[in-house]
Write an enzyme that holds these catalytic residues in place. Structure first.
Site, PDB file in Angstrom:
ATOM      1  N   LYS A 191       4.130 -30.410   3.890  1.00  0.00           N
ATOM      2  CA  LYS A 191       3.236 -31.487   4.372  1.00  0.00           C
ATOM      3  C   LYS A 191       3.654 -32.828   3.795  1.00  0.00           C
ATOM      4  CE  LYS A 191      -0.749 -32.735   2.146  1.00  0.00           C
ATOM      5  NZ  LYS A 191      -0.985 -34.152   1.923  1.00  0.00           N
ATOM      6  N   ASN A 192       3.892 -32.901   2.473  1.00  0.00           N
ATOM      7  CA  ASN A 192       4.145 -34.199   1.852  1.00  0.00           C
ATOM      8  C   ASN A 192       5.530 -34.744   2.164  1.00  0.00           C
ATOM      9  OD1 ASN A 192       1.574 -34.372   0.935  1.00  0.00           O
ATOM     10  ND2 ASN A 192       2.020 -33.439  -1.037  1.00  0.00           N
TER      11      ASN A 192
ATOM     12  N   ARG B 285      -3.511 -41.216   3.306  1.00  0.00           N
ATOM     13  CA  ARG B 285      -2.799 -42.051   2.332  1.00  0.00           C
ATOM     14  C   ARG B 285      -1.382 -42.337   2.795  1.00  0.00           C
ATOM     15  NH1 ARG B 285      -3.145 -44.157  -2.630  1.00  0.00           N
ATOM     16  NH2 ARG B 285      -1.380 -44.059  -4.056  1.00  0.00           N
TER      17      ARG B 285
ATOM     18  N   CYS C 189      -7.135 -38.260  -0.039  1.00  0.00           N
ATOM     19  CA  CYS C 189      -8.023 -37.465  -0.903  1.00  0.00           C
ATOM     20  C   CYS C 189      -8.651 -38.334  -1.999  1.00  0.00           C
ATOM     21  CB  CYS C 189      -7.241 -36.331  -1.552  1.00  0.00           C
ATOM     22  SG  CYS C 189      -6.804 -35.066  -0.358  1.00  0.00           S
TER      23      CYS C 189
ATOM     24  N   ARG D 198      -6.340 -44.534  -6.699  1.00  0.00           N
ATOM     25  CA  ARG D 198      -4.950 -44.232  -6.323  1.00  0.00           C
ATOM     26  C   ARG D 198      -4.272 -45.564  -5.994  1.00  0.00           C
ATOM     27  NH1 ARG D 198      -4.841 -39.308  -2.276  1.00  0.00           N
ATOM     28  NH2 ARG D 198      -2.726 -38.996  -3.131  1.00  0.00           N
ATOM     29  N   PRO D 199      -3.868 -46.282  -7.062  1.00  0.00           N
ATOM     30  CA  PRO D 199      -3.327 -47.627  -6.839  1.00  0.00           C
ATOM     31  C   PRO D 199      -2.006 -47.600  -6.066  1.00  0.00           C
ATOM     32  CG  PRO D 199      -2.974 -46.927  -9.096  1.00  0.00           C
ATOM     33  CD  PRO D 199      -3.814 -45.866  -8.454  1.00  0.00           C
ATOM     34  N   ILE D 200      -1.636 -48.750  -5.545  1.00  0.00           N
ATOM     35  CA  ILE D 200      -0.303 -48.841  -4.916  1.00  0.00           C
ATOM     36  C   ILE D 200       0.467 -50.025  -5.506  1.00  0.00           C
ATOM     37  CG2 ILE D 200      -0.996 -47.733  -2.746  1.00  0.00           C
ATOM     38  CD1 ILE D 200      -1.080 -50.541  -1.506  1.00  0.00           C
ATOM     39  N   ASP D 201       0.111 -50.381  -6.747  1.00  0.00           N
ATOM     40  CA  ASP D 201       0.761 -51.527  -7.401  1.00  0.00           C
ATOM     41  C   ASP D 201       2.263 -51.324  -7.550  1.00  0.00           C
ATOM     42  OD1 ASP D 201      -0.225 -49.467  -9.194  1.00  0.00           O
ATOM     43  OD2 ASP D 201       0.651 -50.657 -10.802  1.00  0.00           O
TER      44      ASP D 201
ATOM     45  N   ASP E 228      -1.147 -30.781  -7.557  1.00  0.00           N
ATOM     46  CA  ASP E 228      -1.749 -30.265  -6.318  1.00  0.00           C
ATOM     47  C   ASP E 228      -2.117 -28.788  -6.426  1.00  0.00           C
ATOM     48  OD1 ASP E 228       0.321 -32.259  -4.067  1.00  0.00           O
ATOM     49  OD2 ASP E 228      -1.395 -32.740  -5.341  1.00  0.00           O
TER      50      ASP E 228
ATOM     51  N   ARG F 179      -6.133 -30.729   7.033  1.00  0.00           N
ATOM     52  CA  ARG F 179      -5.115 -31.783   6.930  1.00  0.00           C
ATOM     53  C   ARG F 179      -3.830 -31.248   6.310  1.00  0.00           C
ATOM     54  NH1 ARG F 179      -6.481 -35.962   3.265  1.00  0.00           N
ATOM     55  NH2 ARG F 179      -4.319 -36.460   3.716  1.00  0.00           N
TER      56      ARG F 179
HETATM   57  C1  EPZ Z   1       1.600 -37.775  -3.523  1.00  0.00           C
HETATM   58  O1  EPZ Z   1       0.558 -38.720  -3.662  1.00  0.00           O
HETATM   59  C2  EPZ Z   1       0.974 -36.640  -2.737  1.00  0.00           C
HETATM   60  N1  EPZ Z   1       0.545 -37.129  -1.443  1.00  0.00           N
HETATM   61  C3  EPZ Z   1      -0.209 -36.057  -3.495  1.00  0.00           C
HETATM   62  O2  EPZ Z   1      -0.607 -34.891  -2.791  1.00  0.00           O
HETATM   63  C4  EPZ Z   1       0.244 -35.615  -4.885  1.00  0.00           C
HETATM   64  O3  EPZ Z   1      -0.902 -35.245  -5.612  1.00  0.00           O
HETATM   65  C5  EPZ Z   1       0.957 -36.761  -5.610  1.00  0.00           C
HETATM   66  O4  EPZ Z   1       2.030 -37.263  -4.783  1.00  0.00           O
HETATM   67  C6  EPZ Z   1       1.555 -36.319  -6.940  1.00  0.00           C
HETATM   68  O5  EPZ Z   1       2.478 -35.284  -6.717  1.00  0.00           O
HETATM   69  C7  EPZ Z   1       1.489 -37.345  -0.498  1.00  0.00           C
HETATM   70  O6  EPZ Z   1       2.676 -37.142  -0.729  1.00  0.00           O
HETATM   71  C8  EPZ Z   1       0.995 -37.844   0.822  1.00  0.00           C
HETATM   72  P1  EPZ Z   1       1.820 -40.741  -6.825  1.00  0.00           P
HETATM   73  P2  EPZ Z   1       0.931 -40.195  -4.206  1.00  0.00           P
HETATM   74  O7  EPZ Z   1       2.194 -42.053  -6.252  1.00  0.00           O
HETATM   75  O8  EPZ Z   1       2.209 -40.621  -3.619  1.00  0.00           O
HETATM   76  C9  EPZ Z   1      -0.012 -43.532 -10.437  1.00  0.00           C
HETATM   77  C10 EPZ Z   1      -1.972 -33.417  -1.675  1.00  0.00           C
HETATM   78  O9  EPZ Z   1      -2.886 -32.726  -2.107  1.00  0.00           O
HETATM   79  N2  EPZ Z   1       0.383 -44.598  -9.502  1.00  0.00           N
HETATM   80  O10 EPZ Z   1       2.846 -39.907  -7.494  1.00  0.00           O
HETATM   81  O11 EPZ Z   1      -0.268 -41.044  -4.057  1.00  0.00           O
HETATM   82  C11 EPZ Z   1      -1.490 -43.194 -10.296  1.00  0.00           C
HETATM   83  O12 EPZ Z   1      -2.012 -42.943 -11.562  1.00  0.00           O
HETATM   84  C12 EPZ Z   1      -1.863 -34.855  -2.122  1.00  0.00           C
HETATM   85  O13 EPZ Z   1      -1.041 -33.024  -0.925  1.00  0.00           O
HETATM   86  C13 EPZ Z   1       0.225 -45.917  -9.909  1.00  0.00           C
HETATM   87  O14 EPZ Z   1      -0.250 -46.185 -11.008  1.00  0.00           O
HETATM   88  O15 EPZ Z   1       1.143 -39.835  -5.738  1.00  0.00           O
HETATM   89  C14 EPZ Z   1      -1.486 -41.902  -9.529  1.00  0.00           C
HETATM   90  O16 EPZ Z   1      -2.600 -41.083  -9.877  1.00  0.00           O
HETATM   91  C15 EPZ Z   1      -3.028 -35.284  -3.000  1.00  0.00           C
HETATM   92  N3  EPZ Z   1       0.597 -46.922  -9.070  1.00  0.00           N
HETATM   93  C16 EPZ Z   1      -0.196 -41.248  -9.992  1.00  0.00           C
HETATM   94  O17 EPZ Z   1       0.715 -42.336 -10.159  1.00  0.00           O
HETATM   95  C17 EPZ Z   1       1.146 -46.662  -7.825  1.00  0.00           C
HETATM   96  O18 EPZ Z   1       1.517 -47.611  -7.123  1.00  0.00           O
HETATM   97  C18 EPZ Z   1       0.403 -40.275  -8.977  1.00  0.00           C
HETATM   98  O19 EPZ Z   1       0.581 -41.005  -7.783  1.00  0.00           O
HETATM   99  C19 EPZ Z   1       1.283 -45.305  -7.424  1.00  0.00           C
HETATM  100  C20 EPZ Z   1       0.901 -44.294  -8.278  1.00  0.00           C
END
Ligand code: EPZ
Length: 420
Positions: A23-24, A94, A118, A123-126, A306, A398
């Site tokens: 999925k991801n 997302r 979710c 869930r920042p995007i900074d 996850d 989803r």
């Molecule tokens: C992806 O989310 C997955 N979603 C999530 O899976 C998964 O939990 C996560 O990666 C971690 O493996 C998709 O791929 C669509 P991250 P993503 O950016 O990209 C920090 C599921 O159940 N962060 O690695 O949002 C923040 O603390 C879903 O399939 C920042 O600080 O994960 C965050 O908690 C849920 N700034 C942590 O990184 C940012 O700009 C992990 O986020 C981005 C992230």
């Protein structure tokens, strides 16, 4: 009327199951297709709601999209006539934020709403924005809309404060057609990051080092159409591995890359569960109460966040007390309250859950607070005494393809009904 899943607990899972496409990976590869003016044929897509949401978003951008049975999508990027992802549809998930990296990369302009997805904490995007700005883009956020544009995108060195999956992928997309070389340091190493890099290279990009801490993207002039097969979903596989062990069953999962589930396999072996690894399959056999263990979620190749939620259900059946520490997501224990209504004995303090073992869960009506929490409720229902009714299953749809059919094929007493 609302759809619910009803599970009659207490049945062992036994048999063989095919794992679907990741999925991801799918939710990143599909938006990445906007980078190409040609035709991209994407195979082994899972039949899940997010894929259809992204098809809808692509069509609203003007792309031609055809879906055929068996999970193949053909995207024709030559007719894309917009750089703005439709707000309503994009808010549903997302991964819609990958359209920013893709559209910015190709058209030097992109707009998309703040992403949905979710509810597992802030869930920042900074880090995504930091990457786009490092490439020379101006990024503004107005009324919940993220706007990015640049006269030119220039390759740059980018260090990620956290090995963010989303930021790593989004920056890769934006950097493919930039002038010069981009280096992403402290990059995420998840298998789906590698899968997206392979898709980009199939289109003619020059991405090296995906799967390691440092990814180098050398900008090219244009990207063409390609054919790509999505890798197997190691989180789906891990979910079924946990369900098999929780029901004290014996299940073989096919279309699995064993190294992708190494962290789960290692943890389950530590619990005394039998794991047999073959070339493209994994077998899980559990005949006795497993031992309690401690789990800490980490970016890949650590234990995946996850699978934290379904794992806590398995630990509730173990012999002893387990400590689970969530270091990746901001707040991913909301589902524990629902589990406690089934009799689970779990104490949560900030990012740590203390899970008492040898608990007999009892079926009742529960709620799925997010995708993987829904998976945890399903695993709990499979082992609980009596009947469990799971609501809010749109989350589950989803991310898990044909969940009931797959579990029924392994002997579970599970069905989907319409209830008030
Ligand atoms: C992806 O989310 C997955 N979603 C999530 O899976 C998964 O939990 C996560 O990666 C971690 O493996 C998709 O791929 C669509 P991250 P993503 O950016 O990209 C920090 C599921 O159940 N962060 O690695 O949002 C923040 O603390 C879903 O399939 C920042 O600080 O994960 C965050 O908690 C849920 N700034 C942590 O990184 C940012 O700009 C992990 O986020 C981005 C992230």
């Amino acid at each position: 009327m609302k759809e619910k899943i009803i599970i009659e607990g207490g049945k062992k899972l036994t048999g063989v199951l095919n794992i679907s496409g990741n999925k991801n990976s799918a939710v990143a590869v599909i938006p990445a297709a906007v980078l190409s003016g040609g035709k991209c044929i994407i195979k082994n897509l899972p039949n899940i709601k997010d894929v259809y949401h992204l098809k809808d978003l692509l069509e609203k951008l003007g792309a031609g999209v055809e879906m055929s049975d068996g999970g193949t999508m053909t995207v024709d990027g030559s007719t894309i006539n917009s750089y703005s992802a439709d707000s309503e549809a994009a808010k549903q998930m997302r991964a819609s934020y990958y359209f920013i990296g893709g559209l910015l990369g190709r058209f030097k302009k992109a707009e998309a709403p703040f992403p949905g997805g979710c509810d597992i904490g802030v869930r920042p995007i900074d880090l995504h924005i930091k990457g786009f700005e490092a490439l020379g883009a101006r990024v503004t956020i107005e009324h919940g809309l993220i706007k990015a544009e640049a006269e030119e995108l220039k390759g740059a060195p980018i260090y990620l404060d956290f090995a963010s999956v989303g930021a790593t992928i989004n920056i890769m997309l934006a950097a493919c057609l930039a002038t010069g070389t981009t280096t992403i340091e402290n990059a995420a190493k998840e298998p789906h990051v590698v899968d997206v890099a392979n898709f980009l290279n199939a289109m003619g990009a020059n991405v090296k080092g995906a799967g390691t801490d440092i990814i180098k993207i050398k900008g090219v002039k244009e990207l063409k159409g390609c054919e790509h097969t999505i890798i197997p979903d190691f989180i789906e596989a891990g979910t079924y591995m946990i369900a098999a062990a929780a029901t004290r069953g014996d299940v073989t999962l096919k279309n699995v890359i064993p190294t992708h589930v190494e962290a789960i396999s290692a943890k389950m072996k530590e619990m005394g569960i039998e794991i047999f690894e073959y070339e493209d399959s994994v077998r899980v056999k559990c005949e006795k109460k497993p031992k309690a263990v401690n789990v800490k979620t980490l970016p890949y190749p650590g234990f995946p966040t996850d699978l934290q939620q379904p794992m806590v259900v398995l630990l509730s059946t173990a012999d002893g007390t387990s400590i689970v520490t969530e270091t990746v997501s901001e707040s991913r224990f909301k589902y524990v309250d629902e589990l406690k209504r089934m009799g689970a004995k779990i104490k949560v303090e900030d990012k740590v859950a203390v899970v008492e073992g040898a608990v007999n869960l009892m079926g009742t009506s529960v709620y799925s607070t997010d995708l993987r929490a829904g998976a945890a409720m399903v695993v709990a229902g499979l082992i609980a005494g009596g009947e469990t009714i799971i609501g809010n299953i749109k989350h589950i749809d989803r991310g898990y393809e044909f969940l009931e059919d797959k579990l029924r094929s392994l002997g579970a007493g599970i069905r989907r009904v319409e209830l008030d």
